[in-house]
Each structure stands twice: as C-alpha cells, then as structure tokens.
Enzyme design. Structure first.
Site, PDB file in Angstrom:
ATOM      1  N   HIS A  80       5.099  39.262  -7.627  1.00  0.00           N
ATOM      2  CA  HIS A  80       5.027  37.811  -7.406  1.00  0.00           C
ATOM      3  C   HIS A  80       6.268  37.141  -7.998  1.00  0.00           C
ATOM      4  O   HIS A  80       6.939  36.340  -7.341  1.00  0.00           O
ATOM      5  CB  HIS A  80       3.758  37.244  -8.045  1.00  0.00           C
ATOM      6  CG  HIS A  80       3.772  35.752  -8.233  1.00  0.00           C
ATOM      7  ND1 HIS A  80       3.653  34.868  -7.182  1.00  0.00           N
ATOM      8  CD2 HIS A  80       3.917  34.986  -9.349  1.00  0.00           C
ATOM      9  CE1 HIS A  80       3.718  33.623  -7.650  1.00  0.00           C
ATOM     10  NE2 HIS A  80       3.888  33.672  -8.959  1.00  0.00           N
ATOM     11  N   ASP A 109      33.105  25.133   8.570  1.00  0.00           N
ATOM     12  CA  ASP A 109      32.168  26.233   8.319  1.00  0.00           C
ATOM     13  C   ASP A 109      32.350  26.628   6.868  1.00  0.00           C
ATOM     14  O   ASP A 109      33.147  26.021   6.141  1.00  0.00           O
ATOM     15  CB  ASP A 109      32.467  27.426   9.253  1.00  0.00           C
ATOM     16  CG  ASP A 109      31.250  28.340   9.436  1.00  0.00           C
ATOM     17  OD1 ASP A 109      30.599  28.656   8.424  1.00  0.00           O
ATOM     18  OD2 ASP A 109      30.947  28.711  10.580  1.00  0.00           O
ATOM     19  N   TRP A 145       8.722  40.657 -14.431  1.00  0.00           N
ATOM     20  CA  TRP A 145      10.037  40.516 -13.808  1.00  0.00           C
ATOM     21  C   TRP A 145      11.163  40.749 -14.797  1.00  0.00           C
ATOM     22  O   TRP A 145      12.285  41.009 -14.412  1.00  0.00           O
ATOM     23  CB  TRP A 145      10.195  39.141 -13.156  1.00  0.00           C
ATOM     24  CG  TRP A 145      10.578  38.023 -14.073  1.00  0.00           C
ATOM     25  CD1 TRP A 145       9.779  37.418 -14.988  1.00  0.00           C
ATOM     26  CD2 TRP A 145      11.857  37.379 -14.170  1.00  0.00           C
ATOM     27  NE1 TRP A 145      10.478  36.433 -15.645  1.00  0.00           N
ATOM     28  CE2 TRP A 145      11.758  36.388 -15.159  1.00  0.00           C
ATOM     29  CE3 TRP A 145      13.071  37.533 -13.502  1.00  0.00           C
ATOM     30  CZ2 TRP A 145      12.820  35.561 -15.519  1.00  0.00           C
ATOM     31  CZ3 TRP A 145      14.128  36.700 -13.872  1.00  0.00           C
ATOM     32  CH2 TRP A 145      13.988  35.735 -14.871  1.00  0.00           C
ATOM     33  N   SER A 172      24.442  40.199  -3.179  1.00  0.00           N
ATOM     34  CA  SER A 172      24.285  39.144  -2.191  1.00  0.00           C
ATOM     35  C   SER A 172      24.497  37.763  -2.820  1.00  0.00           C
ATOM     36  O   SER A 172      25.224  36.928  -2.292  1.00  0.00           O
ATOM     37  CB  SER A 172      22.894  39.258  -1.569  1.00  0.00           C
ATOM     38  OG  SER A 172      22.549  38.077  -0.921  1.00  0.00           O
ATOM     39  N   SER A 173      23.861  37.541  -3.994  1.00  0.00           N
ATOM     40  CA  SER A 173      24.011  36.233  -4.651  1.00  0.00           C
ATOM     41  C   SER A 173      25.453  35.987  -5.047  1.00  0.00           C
ATOM     42  O   SER A 173      25.948  34.860  -4.937  1.00  0.00           O
ATOM     43  CB  SER A 173      23.179  36.151  -5.935  1.00  0.00           C
ATOM     44  OG  SER A 173      21.870  36.464  -5.691  1.00  0.00           O
ATOM     45  N   HIS A 256      18.402  33.226 -19.002  1.00  0.00           N
ATOM     46  CA  HIS A 256      18.337  31.782 -19.190  1.00  0.00           C
ATOM     47  C   HIS A 256      19.242  31.024 -18.215  1.00  0.00           C
ATOM     48  O   HIS A 256      18.778  30.101 -17.556  1.00  0.00           O
ATOM     49  CB  HIS A 256      18.533  31.343 -20.633  1.00  0.00           C
ATOM     50  CG  HIS A 256      17.996  29.960 -20.782  1.00  0.00           C
ATOM     51  ND1 HIS A 256      16.658  29.700 -20.925  1.00  0.00           N
ATOM     52  CD2 HIS A 256      18.588  28.766 -20.639  1.00  0.00           C
ATOM     53  CE1 HIS A 256      16.466  28.393 -20.892  1.00  0.00           C
ATOM     54  NE2 HIS A 256      17.625  27.807 -20.728  1.00  0.00           N
ATOM     55  N   GLU A 258      19.898  32.009 -15.427  1.00  0.00           N
ATOM     56  CA  GLU A 258      19.192  32.193 -14.156  1.00  0.00           C
ATOM     57  C   GLU A 258      18.206  31.049 -13.890  1.00  0.00           C
ATOM     58  O   GLU A 258      18.097  30.567 -12.765  1.00  0.00           O
ATOM     59  CB  GLU A 258      18.456  33.543 -14.171  1.00  0.00           C
ATOM     60  CG  GLU A 258      17.447  33.761 -13.060  1.00  0.00           C
ATOM     61  CD  GLU A 258      18.060  33.844 -11.669  1.00  0.00           C
ATOM     62  OE1 GLU A 258      19.280  34.082 -11.580  1.00  0.00           O
ATOM     63  OE2 GLU A 258      17.309  33.669 -10.694  1.00  0.00           O
ATOM     64  N   TYR A 260      18.508  28.068 -14.793  1.00  0.00           N
ATOM     65  CA  TYR A 260      19.280  26.890 -14.376  1.00  0.00           C
ATOM     66  C   TYR A 260      19.865  27.079 -12.989  1.00  0.00           C
ATOM     67  O   TYR A 260      20.097  26.090 -12.282  1.00  0.00           O
ATOM     68  CB  TYR A 260      20.354  26.561 -15.411  1.00  0.00           C
ATOM     69  CG  TYR A 260      19.718  26.052 -16.676  1.00  0.00           C
ATOM     70  CD1 TYR A 260      18.959  24.895 -16.649  1.00  0.00           C
ATOM     71  CD2 TYR A 260      19.804  26.747 -17.862  1.00  0.00           C
ATOM     72  CE1 TYR A 260      18.311  24.436 -17.777  1.00  0.00           C
ATOM     73  CE2 TYR A 260      19.153  26.300 -19.005  1.00  0.00           C
ATOM     74  CZ  TYR A 260      18.406  25.150 -18.951  1.00  0.00           C
ATOM     75  OH  TYR A 260      17.760  24.714 -20.063  1.00  0.00           O
ATOM     76  N   SER A 271      19.027  13.931  -6.665  1.00  0.00           N
ATOM     77  CA  SER A 271      20.005  12.834  -6.741  1.00  0.00           C
ATOM     78  C   SER A 271      20.256  12.236  -5.365  1.00  0.00           C
ATOM     79  O   SER A 271      20.323  11.014  -5.206  1.00  0.00           O
ATOM     80  CB  SER A 271      21.331  13.345  -7.312  1.00  0.00           C
ATOM     81  OG  SER A 271      21.120  13.913  -8.580  1.00  0.00           O
ATOM     82  N   HIS A 305      15.789  32.019 -27.429  1.00  0.00           N
ATOM     83  CA  HIS A 305      14.514  31.302 -27.569  1.00  0.00           C
ATOM     84  C   HIS A 305      13.411  31.954 -26.746  1.00  0.00           C
ATOM     85  O   HIS A 305      12.253  31.600 -26.887  1.00  0.00           O
ATOM     86  CB  HIS A 305      14.664  29.802 -27.259  1.00  0.00           C
ATOM     87  CG  HIS A 305      14.954  29.472 -25.822  1.00  0.00           C
ATOM     88  ND1 HIS A 305      15.694  28.388 -25.451  1.00  0.00           N
ATOM     89  CD2 HIS A 305      14.612  30.072 -24.673  1.00  0.00           C
ATOM     90  CE1 HIS A 305      15.784  28.341 -24.143  1.00  0.00           C
ATOM     91  NE2 HIS A 305      15.140  29.352 -23.642  1.00  0.00           N
ATOM     92  N   HIS A 306      13.773  32.904 -25.884  1.00  0.00           N
ATOM     93  CA  HIS A 306      12.755  33.649 -25.136  1.00  0.00           C
ATOM     94  C   HIS A 306      12.159  34.761 -25.979  1.00  0.00           C
ATOM     95  O   HIS A 306      11.227  35.425 -25.542  1.00  0.00           O
ATOM     96  CB  HIS A 306      13.359  34.259 -23.876  1.00  0.00           C
ATOM     97  CG  HIS A 306      13.804  33.226 -22.883  1.00  0.00           C
ATOM     98  ND1 HIS A 306      12.981  32.739 -21.904  1.00  0.00           N
ATOM     99  CD2 HIS A 306      14.977  32.571 -22.727  1.00  0.00           C
ATOM    100  CE1 HIS A 306      13.640  31.841 -21.178  1.00  0.00           C
ATOM    101  NE2 HIS A 306      14.847  31.721 -21.657  1.00  0.00           N
ATOM    102  N   THR A 331      19.731  16.563 -19.878  1.00  0.00           N
ATOM    103  CA  THR A 331      18.615  16.441 -18.940  1.00  0.00           C
ATOM    104  C   THR A 331      18.057  15.025 -18.988  1.00  0.00           C
ATOM    105  O   THR A 331      17.727  14.436 -17.945  1.00  0.00           O
ATOM    106  CB  THR A 331      17.507  17.466 -19.273  1.00  0.00           C
ATOM    107  OG1 THR A 331      18.128  18.731 -19.475  1.00  0.00           O
ATOM    108  CG2 THR A 331      16.510  17.579 -18.148  1.00  0.00           C
ATOM    109  N   LYS A 334      20.081  12.726 -16.994  1.00  0.00           N
ATOM    110  CA  LYS A 334      19.796  12.802 -15.559  1.00  0.00           C
ATOM    111  C   LYS A 334      18.539  12.011 -15.203  1.00  0.00           C
ATOM    112  O   LYS A 334      18.512  11.237 -14.257  1.00  0.00           O
ATOM    113  CB  LYS A 334      19.662  14.260 -15.104  1.00  0.00           C
ATOM    114  CG  LYS A 334      20.944  15.053 -15.317  1.00  0.00           C
ATOM    115  CD  LYS A 334      20.972  16.351 -14.556  1.00  0.00           C
ATOM    116  CE  LYS A 334      21.203  16.142 -13.095  1.00  0.00           C
ATOM    117  NZ  LYS A 334      22.544  15.674 -12.777  1.00  0.00           N
ATOM    118  N   ARG A 453      -0.977  35.926 -21.483  1.00  0.00           N
ATOM    119  CA  ARG A 453      -0.563  36.116 -20.102  1.00  0.00           C
ATOM    120  C   ARG A 453      -0.571  37.606 -19.777  1.00  0.00           C
ATOM    121  O   ARG A 453      -0.672  38.440 -20.665  1.00  0.00           O
ATOM    122  CB  ARG A 453       0.830  35.509 -19.891  1.00  0.00           C
ATOM    123  CG  ARG A 453       1.901  36.174 -20.713  1.00  0.00           C
ATOM    124  CD  ARG A 453       3.222  35.417 -20.695  1.00  0.00           C
ATOM    125  NE  ARG A 453       3.912  35.560 -19.420  1.00  0.00           N
ATOM    126  CZ  ARG A 453       5.243  35.469 -19.273  1.00  0.00           C
ATOM    127  NH1 ARG A 453       6.013  35.266 -20.334  1.00  0.00           N
ATOM    128  NH2 ARG A 453       5.799  35.584 -18.115  1.00  0.00           N
TER     129      ARG A 453
END
Lengths: 528, 183
Positions: A80, A109, A145, A172-173, A256, A258, A260, A271, A305-306, A331, A334, A453
């Site tokens: 998932h 293009d 994951w 690819s990314s 981390h 990732e 963002y 925006s 922090h993870h 943040t 924004k 979890r």
C-alpha cells in the site's frame, strides 16, 4: 503580469495529429500524451493502493484476525505504502508537470521528449515488477516501505524484484527531474524570467533538484541491502561490524526530502488555485518562492526526527527537534500568503477551490501533529503508534492527494476541452472531505491511547474508533469511484470549455484553446 | 541538442547527471562518515567497545561502587548456548576486573562466533574500558565445543555521578558465512 498569445488557434491549422490507436500511446513523445499516461497510471495505482488500504481497514474493523493472516497483512501495508508513494502521488505530480510546465512557461514540449517516454515506461515496468512480487514464493515485501534491515532481509523471492523495481522507479524519477530542470532552465519563452514563472512550475523546479539529490541515496541504500543479502557485505549486519541503525540514517536522509517531493508540487498547485478563485494575484509571490526553497533546504537536516528512539545524544535530539520546528516558519509563511490572497478577494467555490480550501485546513492539522512529533519526549510516546499514521496520512491525503485532485479539477477542462459535471464534482468533494476525516481523525485518538501501527490485531478497548475509521475508509474509497466516473464522463463529452475556462484565468496555459492543441507554443509567445 | 533559445541542453544534462552520480556516491560515503562522526563526537562507541583500551594506571575509587550487569543474546536463531557466568558484579571505578561468558556450539559442525558488545546507559559506555575481550576477535568453536571466554574491564573513575548501574551486553553472532566468504 500581462501575457498575450498571438497565435491561439490560428497558427495551428496545419498541425499533424498524433497516430491513431495504441501505437500513439506506445510511441508518443508528446508532453501532453505522456502527461496523460502518467496521470492515468497514477489513478490506476491510487485505486490498487486503495484496495490494499481497504483490506487493511477491513482487518482492523474488529480485534482478532478475520480476513488476512499477519504475514499477508504486512505485505498489504508495505505494498500500500510503496504504491501510494511511488506509484500514485509522485507520478501524478510528474504527470501534471509534463502537461503544465511547458504550457506555463511557453515551451513547445519538454526539453528531452524521448527521455520523457523512457522514464514513463521504466516506471510502468517497475510497478509491474513490484506488483508481481505478490505472486512469488514468500509473497511481497513485508517490512514496511522503509525496508529496515534486518527484517527486510527475511523477504523471500520478492527481495531482488522489489530492489530492482525501486532502482527502476528511481531512475525514472531522476530522468523526469532532469527533464523538468532542463525544460525550465532552457525553454522558457522570452520574457518569462524565473521570477515571473508560475508557482506550480517553481515548486517543480525545486522538487526536481530534491529528486536528483536524494533518489540516488535511496538507490545506494537499497543496493547496500542487496549486497548484504547476496554478497555477505556487512553494511547493516552487526555480526560483520555493520549497524542496522546506519540504514535508518541513510534511508531517512532520502526519506525526509522524499516527503517534500510529494508536498512541494501540491504547494504550487494550491497557490495557482487559490489565486484564480480569489480573483487576485498570489500574495507575496517572491516569499512563496523563497519559502519553498527554504523548506527544501531544511528537509536535508531533519531526517533523524524519524528515529529519535534509536538512542542519540541530547545534542542530537535538540538539534533535530529545533531544525524540524524551524520548518514550521516557511510553511507558516505559505499558509499566511494563501490566506492573505483570499483576504478581500472575490472568492467563488468551484471544485478546485473547495479542494484547495480543504487542503489549507487539513494539511495544517497534519502540520501541527508533525510539530507534536518533533518534540522528543512526546515522540517517545507517539513513536510507531497510530498517531504517526494519522499525522502522515493528514499531510499526504488531504495534503498532497487533495492538491492533486484540485489540480485535476482545475486543468481538466484544459485537457479534455469539456467542462465537467459540477454537481458530481461537488458530491465527490464533500464525500471525500467528510470521509477523509472520519477515516483518519480517530487514528489520532487510537495512537494517543497506545495502539501500535503495523499490527493486524489490537486490544479490545481500541475497537470503537477502529470501526469508525474503517467506515470512513469505505466511504472515502467509494467516493473515489465518483471521481473516476467524472473524469471518464468529462473525457467523453460535456459543455465546451473556453480557452480561459475560469472567470479569472491567469497564466499562459489559459491563452491556448481548450482542449490544448497537440502542439502548442511552437512559436514562442510574447510576454509583456 | 539545442533549445530554441540556443542554449545547450547537453551541457546541462551532463551537469545534472554528474549531480546524480555525486548523490549516489554520497549515499555510500555516509557509511564511513557515520563511523567518523560517531568517533569524533564520542557518541556511538561501537568502535571503542570493540577495541582494547590501554590499562589505566589510577588508584581505584574505594568510596564508590557500581553494579555491572551482564547479559547475553543470540540473534538470528543462532545455534549457540551463550550466557554470562555471573549475572552481575559490584565493582569499584578504576579497578581492573574479570568476567567470563560461556558458550557452547550446538550446531553439528565447526563454526565461528563473533560477539558484538554494547553498554547501557548510552552515556556510560565511553567510561567502560576493556583491556582484553573475547569480542575483539572471531571465536572458533569445534563441533559440540563448550568453553568460557574472558573479558577484563575497568570502569573509568570519571564515570558521571548518578550512574550506579551499567549493563554490558553481548550479542553472539554466527559469522561462519562472513568470515569464510563462501556463503
């Protein structure tokens, strides 16, 4: 910013159309076709990942084991997450970039069209490979994951397949990111200076740099797992002098930024949408750009922090706590600017605006729970609990996913040339916005009450909120069928959309007809 | 490849690919950097715990006693019996002590074990010094062999006040694969 387009429809009379049928989709290098393929692929993955999520929620409806065995449950939650992160959210934003970045900056293009095609098909085969792991002996990867060793080293035959799939999707990314950067740097229309560029394109430029900086680190960390598994290296194997905690550092150094990578394009979309439906230019345009850049920079120095609970010195805990909290500043800038854009605007509530407004409220909730998690002593309580699950689902679902839906509702008439069914879209919005809270809000309570979890069973006192959450999950899932139906309906027909589509269109994409012709801006537009 | 503006795509792509390669290399560079960072800041003491310290020539602190507890674990379902001979000792900081762990090979073949030490609480670990330890080298065991293995240690006199109990833990890994390299 005044823009004009000299050859809206007139210059395109002699254009050749795309080849017909399947060949078009297999061989196209057109940025619009590739954008469409990314978006359709992402929608398909969103539904597959959603089915896995519903199986998880079904199992958690009641304590005890009802539908799936614990091993398969772990495969479900791992798949998932991998599918939603790498198959749904990221490709959706890449698809939007493919469609909209050239239109927003006045380019004909993407800069590297064949690489564009290659990166889509790499992604496609990466996911076929990843999904195939469900059918091999030992089943799909089941370590979450994050793929932490030593647990992930117990994966069966799926192990090399999953690693290779990650390598492919990473490649690819990275190619997609290089393409976006080269397009934006080299192909902007004359007069489109960087600080006149629409914020969606800006957010993608910065996201692309993040991708180039961290996807290779992820590729490196899974390569180390691979050599630990097959070649007796000991990067993460304590017996040979390695350290499993090192994996967590390397992974989250990628992980981390990732998150963002998934949220910055969403900021860009919101925006655009908030400005259009407030009928005002975005408030504090330049501060928006600097805020995105600061968030991107800070994302590199907060990874630990993870993993506060692995044991780290006080100085480290303080540093990562404070650096994490610092992210709330850009943040906050924004959020303030979006609110200020609406201030005294003449706001209307079309579906894109509804999703953007829900984003503002619900993403902020996710931001606040993130601040709670940044506090070390509190984090020791919340770590690996459902509170964390609630937190990151709030920033990802009503955050990234809502913004992507806002983008689809915003640009769909431009893509298809038809207006969509507004009543259906509003049904979709309200059902989605209500059920997403029914689904995820109770998980805060469950986490604070101590539910862990990644466990298929739980103590009976958690039953009620789990039932509520599952009901929310089913409602949320069914509501997405409306979304699919609406898109199909809009692709097939509907009232003709004008070039501007909305009351206050702003930006080059609204100067080309709807649907956007197969070739646009072959002659650079002039900006005044 | 030229963009309409006449700017070179190729040069930019080459620079971006170089950045990509740099990021990939950085991922691997994090491995030695991690160890260097831990050594320099003195936070994780993995390296220090697995190396012999020079014996400290200082008078023991007769006014203070600290309890050192010993624990043992066998990860990954290893075929060992592995346990400390005594569960805990009272020690004076600054004095050299000896403790023993006993291990028996339960696998029906000869094998090699490697003990990986750790000391808790974390902030005490840099004050725990070993002059000799079976964890410094791989230990070979014949089929069915049982033997006791020695660790000599000193708790540093500088151990911060407030710590009156340390735990020395060994995880005993089967490293036959890693040592022989033949899978």
């Amino acid at each position: 910013m005044q823009m004009a387009h000299d050859n809206a429809a007139a210059g395109h009379g002699d254009q050749h159309g795309p080849p017909k049928g399947l060949v078009r989709w297999l061989t196209t290098t057109n940025h619009k076709d590739i954008g469409t393929m990314y978006l359709v692929f992402s929608l398909a993955m969103f539904l597959i990942g959603g089915i896995f999520a519903l199986l998880i929620r079904a199992e958690l409806f009641e304590p005890g084991l009802q539908f799936v065995d614990p091993g398969f449950y772990n495969q479900l939650l791992t798949m998932h997450a991998l599918i939603m992160v790498f198959g749904a959210v990221m490709p959706a934003t890449v698809g939007l970039a493919n469609w909209m970045v050239p239109l927003q900056i006045g380019a004909a293009d993407m800069a590297l069209p064949r690489m564009n095609l290659f990166s889509f098909w790499l992604l496609f085969f990466a996911f076929m490979l990843l999904l195939a792991t469900l059918f091999v002996p030992g089943g799909a990867p089941a370590a979450g994951w994050t793929l932490y060793p030593p647990l992930v080293l117990q994966t069966g035959d799926a192990f090399p397949m999953a690693i290779f799939a990650i390598h492919l999707m990473g490649a690819s990314s990275i190619m997609g990111a290089i393409n976006v950067i080269v397009t934006i740097v080299n192909m902007r229309a004359p007069g489109m200076t960087l600080l006149r560029m629409p914020l969606f394109s800006w957010s993608w430029l910065i996201t692309a740099y993040l991708l180039i900086a961290v996807m290779p680190v992820f590729a490196g960390s899974v390569t180390m797992l691979l050599t630990d598994y097959y070649f007796q290296t000991s990067f993460f194997n304590a017996a040979g002098g390695g350290d499993p905690v090192l994996y967590q550092h390397v992974f989250w150094f990628f992980g981390h930024p990732e998150v963002y990578i998934m949220i910055l394009p969403a900021f860009g979309i919101v925006s655009e949408v908030v400005a259009t439906f407030s009928r005002k230019p975005i408030f504090g345009y330049e501060t928006m750009v600097y805020a995105i850049a600061s968030i991107a920079f800070l994302s590199f120095i907060v990874w630990a922090h993870h993993m506060f609970t692995v044991g780290m010195p006080l100085a480290g805990q303080l540093f990562f706590t404070l650096a994490t909290m610092l992210i709330a500043v850009p943040t906050g800038v924004k959020i303030f600017n979006w609110t200020a854009t609406m201030w005294r605007g003449s706001i209307s509530f079309e579906p894109p605006m509804l999703f953007a407004l829900a984003f503002l409220f619900l993403f902020t909730i996710g931001g606040f729970s993130g601040l709670m998690l940044a506090i070390v002593p509190a984090d020791f309580q919340y770590h690996d609990s459902y509170f964390v699950v609630a937190h990151f689902h709030y920033v990802l679902v009503p955050g990234s996913v809502f913004a992507i839906m806002a983008a689809v509702y915003y640009w769909l008439p431009k893509w298809t040339g038809h207006m969509y069914d507004m009543a259906l879209a509003k049904w979709h919005f309200w059902l989605t916005a209500i059920f997403v809270n029914v689904l995820f809000f109770p998980q805060h309570f469950l986490g604070l009450a101590g539910m862990q979890r990644r466990v298929p069973d739980y103590a009976t006192q958690f039953t009620d909120w789990n039932m509520v959450s599952t009901v929310g999950g089913i409602g949320f899932g069914l509501a997405q069928l409306l979304f699919v139906w609406l898109i199909v309906k809009c692709a097939r027909g509907g009232a003709r959309a004008t070039a501007g589509v909305w009351d206050w269109p702003h930006g080059l994409e609204w100067t080309v007809p709807s649907p956007a012709p197969y070739h646009t801006f072959e002659k650079s537009p002039e900006l005044h | 490849m030229k963009a309409p503006g006449g700017k070179s795509n190729r040069g930019l792509v080459a620079r971006l690919l170089l950045m990509t390669a740099g990021s990939f290399a950085f991922g691997f560079a994090l491995v030695p950097l991690y160890d260097v960072f831990c050594e320099v800041t003195g936070i994780g003491t993995r390296g220090q715990l697995s190396r012999a310290s020079a014996p400290v020539d200082s008078a023991p602190d007769a006014n203070r006693t600290v309890v050192v507890e010993f624990t043992a674990s066998v990860p990954d379902g290893g075929r060992w019996e592995f346990a400390p001979v005594v569960a805990s000792m009272e020690v004076q900081p600054g004095r050299l002590y000896e403790a023993r762990y006993s291990a028996r090979n339960l696998a029906d073949r000869e094998t090699t074990g490697q003990a990986v030490p750790s000391v808790t609480p974390l902030r005490a670990s840099q004050y725990f010094r070993k002059t000799e330890c079976f964890c410094f080298t791989p230990q070979q065991f014949a089929r069915g062999e049982e033997r006791e293995m020695l660790v000599r240690f000193i708790v540093d006199r500088e151990l911060p006040p407030g710590i009156d109990r340390l735990t020395l833990s060994y995880a005993f890994y089967d490293v036959a694969k890693v040592v022989d390299g033949n899978g």
